[in-house]
Each structure stands twice: as structure tokens, then as C-alpha cells.
Design a protein around this motif. Sequence first.
Motif, short mmCIF file in Angstrom:
data_model
loop_
_atom_site.label_atom_id
_atom_site.label_comp_id
_atom_site.label_asym_id
_atom_site.label_seq_id
_atom_site.Cartn_x
_atom_site.Cartn_y
_atom_site.Cartn_z
N PHE A 12 -4.17 3.12 8.47
CA PHE A 12 -3.51 2.70 7.23
C PHE A 12 -2.49 1.60 7.50
O PHE A 12 -2.44 0.59 6.79
N TYR A 61 -3.60 6.08 -0.51
CA TYR A 61 -4.39 6.40 0.68
C TYR A 61 -3.93 7.76 1.19
O TYR A 61 -2.74 7.95 1.49
N MET A 82 0.85 -1.19 0.00
CA MET A 82 0.00 0.00 0.00
C MET A 82 0.88 1.25 0.00
O MET A 82 2.03 1.21 0.45
N GLU A 133 -5.44 4.53 -6.04
CA GLU A 133 -5.22 3.52 -5.01
C GLU A 133 -4.41 4.06 -3.83
O GLU A 133 -4.29 3.39 -2.80
N LYS A 137 -3.90 11.85 -4.88
CA LYS A 137 -4.84 10.72 -4.90
C LYS A 137 -5.65 10.72 -6.19
O LYS A 137 -5.97 9.65 -6.73
N LEU A 139 0.91 5.75 0.42
CA LEU A 139 0.29 6.98 0.92
C LEU A 139 0.53 8.12 -0.05
O LEU A 139 1.55 8.16 -0.74
#
Length: 322
Positions: free
Chosen positions: A315, A141, A125, A139, A134, A127
Motif C-alpha cells: 500500500f 485499502y 490513499m 476506495e 471498505k 486505509l
Amino acid sequence: MISENDPAGMGIAFCRAINNHSEHSCRLITRSLRYNFDFEKDIHVEDFWNDDVRDESKVDEVRQILEDADIVHFHILLDETATLGPLTIKDHVAGKTIVHHHHGHPEFRSDPMKWQRKYSDLRRMFLVSTPDLKAMAPEGYWVPNLVPLDDPDYAFMPDAQLPRDRMIVFQSPTRLDLKNTAELDEMLSKLALKYPIASDIVQNTNHRECLRRRRNAHVSFDHLQGYYGVSSLEALSQGKPLIAGLDSWNQRMIKEFTGVDTLPWIVCHSIEKVAGELLALCHSPETRAVKGVEGRRFMEKCWSEKHVIDRLFGFYERASAL
């Protein structure tokens, strides 16, 4: 946390916020310096591993931090193939949760989907620091940047305590071409011929000095690019009426994060509109005072370090579950 340089001081800001507002602990390792903002450091590789110095005790400390970490949080473009002095990160992070944090680097902006595909392939993942990023890489965060509201340099400065003979308009652009600085400077020069308005455009200056100069200004201008910068958060914390060109996407995302319907930014999409708003503020110290209080209260209620850190750890939990 590991970063090439500290992006707008957010590496050390997040590191300290985690240590101050959670039961967890964080260290920040940086590899190099960019600009001369003098952000405070934690562990800086160039300080102990360079052409003149080889401090093996600091290398051992970094090695131990890497091996003890549960989460490795890369800022900007770094990944585990990077080195920290004589250490290669990938040799010490097997089996750990690895996440990536993007702050608007030109390489990311030029092809954001390349990075999104990379993390998808790695089952990681990532940020993003602002809503516009974003929008480029859905995708990602979004965890907002933060500022330490209790730090004296970020403290509220009442408009009534500022000079009354003129209104000072502040901007602190890192890159002039991205911040509408030339337009702002030209417009303020024209206004200053007729009205008690002055400018303070700060570049290549120590961050603490930059904060001090903004506190002594009446109004802060971010830019007209549709999104907002750390400059906006600093200005709101200090109680400055704040002008920026937030687009509808950024406004919607900020409202979702904060849970409020009305934002404290004075939204302008042209330099002509900025000029009109500045004239209105120049003629009404009372309005400046009200807007300043609104901005500070907004930060205290909706954008505290604890609020942001709680979002970050949500997150981390999701990333660790992959």
C-alpha cells in the motif's frame, strides 16, 4: 505514525511489527489517552507537554522524526492541521507521502463518503482496518489489524489446562451497545441455571489483564454485528473457540486475504444460535480443543505480522507513486 489515541492498541502493534519484520523503521506519536487500557506507548505528547511539563528536548525529538519521515501515517481522524505540543504537523511534512488509516470511529461511520471525497481531492490513499469499513468507502485499502503471535500473552492455551468444572465464556466489549453484551449476559445467566457455564465480561480493564483473563476462558464471543474486532484475532491466537456474526461480505474478504476456504469463526447471526453453539461446546471439551487448535494454526499460517506488514508496504508503495 500519528494518532489522537491508540485505536485498540493497533498503533503500537503496527509500529513494532514494522520494526521487527521489515528493513524499515517506524515511530508512533500519540496525543491523548482514551479509556484505561494502558496500551504501551512510544512517544506520547501529554507526557512531555502539559500544564506542568514543557520538555523542549522531546519537542526537538518529535520535530526531527517528522522531518526525517518518508511516510506520515495518520490514524483515526487526524491530519496535518493537528498539533503535537507546540508543533503544527503541516509545518514539517511538505513533500512527504501522507496516508490516513480509519478504525471505525463514529464520525467516519456516520458519513464515510465525506472522508473518501476528502482524500480523493487531496490525491491521497487511505486505509481501513476491517472489511465492513471498505464496504462503506470502497476506495479504502483494507490492511487487517494484527496481533503479535509470539507474545506470551497471546500464546496458545490448551483447553485441557483450563478448569473442568465449568465452561467460561469471555467477552471484552469496549462499547456495550455495539457488542450485543446485554443479550449475551441475559442468555448466559439463563444457561448457568441449568448447565456448568459461567461468564467473564471484561470492561475498562488493563489490556494485559484482559488478555490474561481471556486465556483462562474456554470460549470467546466477539459480537453479532456482521464484522469482527481485534478481540477475534486475540482469541484465535490464544486458541479459543470463537463466536461472531460474520456476514457474507466479511467472510469473502477474509478468505481473499488469507487464501483459505474455511474460516475458524463459529458464525452465528442470533443470540439463540449462540446459545445452541455454547451448549454444544459445553458438552464437548473435545470439540473445544479441536476448534482452539484450528484457530491458532489459522493465525500462524494466514495472519502473521509479516503477512500483514507486507500488505501494508505494498500500500505504501502505491501511495508514494501518486
